[in-house]
Motif scaffolding. Structure first.
Motif, PDB file in Angstrom:
ATOM      1  N   UNK A 149       0.800  -1.221   0.000  1.00 45.69           N
ATOM      2  CA  UNK A 149       0.000   0.000   0.000  1.00 45.69           C
ATOM      3  C   UNK A 149       0.842   1.284   0.000  1.00 45.69           C
ATOM      4  N   UNK A 150       1.830   1.433   0.887  1.00 42.01           N
ATOM      5  CA  UNK A 150       2.614   2.684   0.883  1.00 42.01           C
ATOM      6  C   UNK A 150       3.422   2.886  -0.393  1.00 42.01           C
ATOM      7  N   UNK A 151       3.658   1.797  -1.119  1.00 40.50           N
ATOM      8  CA  UNK A 151       4.498   1.870  -2.319  1.00 40.50           C
ATOM      9  C   UNK A 151       3.711   2.172  -3.583  1.00 40.50           C
ATOM     10  N   UNK A 152       2.446   1.741  -3.635  1.00 39.67           N
ATOM     11  CA  UNK A 152       1.700   1.846  -4.894  1.00 39.67           C
ATOM     12  C   UNK A 152       0.633   2.937  -4.890  1.00 39.67           C
ATOM     13  N   UNK A 153       0.191   3.382  -3.700  1.00 38.90           N
ATOM     14  CA  UNK A 153      -0.851   4.405  -3.637  1.00 38.90           C
ATOM     15  C   UNK A 153      -0.193   5.785  -3.705  1.00 38.90           C
ATOM     16  N   UNK A 154      -0.444   6.562  -4.753  1.00 35.19           N
ATOM     17  CA  UNK A 154       0.290   7.825  -4.965  1.00 35.19           C
ATOM     18  C   UNK A 154       0.137   8.828  -3.828  1.00 35.19           C
ATOM     19  N   UNK A 155      -1.035   8.853  -3.181  1.00 28.05           N
ATOM     20  CA  UNK A 155      -1.304   9.862  -2.150  1.00 28.05           C
ATOM     21  C   UNK A 155      -1.151   9.297  -0.731  1.00 28.05           C
ATOM     22  N   UNK A 156      -0.522   8.133  -0.591  1.00 27.99           N
ATOM     23  CA  UNK A 156      -0.476   7.465   0.721  1.00 27.99           C
ATOM     24  C   UNK A 156       0.097   8.376   1.801  1.00 27.99           C
ATOM     25  N   UNK A 157       1.239   8.964   1.559  1.00 27.89           N
ATOM     26  CA  UNK A 157       1.908   9.773   2.577  1.00 27.89           C
ATOM     27  C   UNK A 157       1.065  10.975   2.969  1.00 27.89           C
ATOM     28  N   UNK A 158       0.475  11.641   1.990  1.00 29.06           N
ATOM     29  CA  UNK A 158      -0.302  12.850   2.262  1.00 29.06           C
ATOM     30  C   UNK A 158      -1.601  12.547   3.000  1.00 29.06           C
TER      31      UNK A 158
END
Length: 279
Positions: A149-158
């Motif tokens: 999930x943290x690697x493929x979802x573009x907005x994960x960090x935000x």
């Protein structure tokens, strides 16, 4: 924000050498005009550091092309409270992210034309956005994020708010059929799969399934707005909240960013009026 800017101006004035009528000053600001330019620069820097609470568009404009369109995707219709049957093996009383989806929505979102008016059920006003979709990926399993999930979802960090709190739920997408464009929020996972991140976030096509390889489920409201058949073909893409234009998809729902923003604005106005009345 006014208090913040006032503070910056106060600091600028307190920290700057005298420039008015002080013959002994060694200030680089030889004139009042020079000092004004310096103060304005501080003001601009302060404004850049102030982030608004809610980002909503002030006018209709095309979505920024940050996310690619998924083209020619077989699209089927589903709804909150749908019973299992036919090519739908799992009832939709609950969603992947809401065990009480039907209750929290306000009831069954009947797809029957006779039971609907203006994109919502006649029997009740939905408590969630009636413009919703399902995509075949869930970022959470057993209360934890999937490893990818943290690697493929573009907005994960935000969008991260805590362990196991989905960053996909309530995300906005645009759906296109011909010259019609509709907007909806991601509220469930499917059709059939919850693991196909290579399609949802990458370049793969949907996997074969019982519904002709469907890769998108849409609600009755989306169906009605776009004039879709029970099984149809559409294009879709992710969009940011700020790029969602005015439309019926901004009218209802405790999960709807625009409804939330409107309520916050009304509360601030009410609080301001109450404060003025006390004076």
């Amino acid at each position: 924000m006014r208090r913040l800017l006032a503070a910056f101006f106060s600091l600028a004035i307190a920290g700057a050498p005298k420039v008015f009528g002080d013959e002994q000053s060694t200030s680089p600001y030889a004139t009042a005009a020079d000092f004004a330019k310096y103060a304005m620069k501080l003001r601009e820097q302060a404004m850049l550091k102030v982030e608004p609470q809610v980002l909503i568009p002030t006018s209709s404009r095309p979505a920024v092309q940050r996310y690619p369109w998924k083209m020619n995707i077989v699209t089927t219709v589903f709804w909150v409270g749908e019973e299992a049957g036919g090519n739908n093996p799992v009832p939709n009383y609950k969603s992947s992210w809401d065990l009480n989806w039907t209750t929290n929505y306000g009831g069954t979102d009947s797809p029957d034309a006779s039971a609907r008016r203006n994109y919502i059920p006649i029997a009740f006003v939905p408590r969630q956005n009636p413009f919703y979709v399902a995509l075949p990926y869930n970022d959470v399993t057993h209360g934890q994020f999937k490893p990818e999930a943290p690697l493929v979802i573009p907005w994960f960090k935000q969008s991260y708010t805590g362990p196991g709190q989905s960053v996909c739920r309530n995300r906005w997408i645009a759906i296109r059929k011909g010259n019609r464009l509709c907007y909806a929020q991601w509220e469930d996972c499917g059709p059939f799969r919850t693991d196909h991140f290579q399609y949802v976030f990458g370049n793969e096509r949907p996997k074969p399934n019982l519904n002709h390889g469907a890769g998108l489920d849409v609600s009755p409201a989306v169906r009605d707005y776009l004039g879709l058949a029970p099984t149809d073909v559409t294009d879709w893409q992710f969009v940011e909240v700020r790029d969602v234009p005015a439309g019926p998809w901004r009218s209802y729902g405790d999960n709807n960013h625009f409804v939330i923003a409107r309520r916050q604005s009304e509360q601030r106005v009410a609080a301001g009026g109450s404060g003025a009345a006390k004076k």
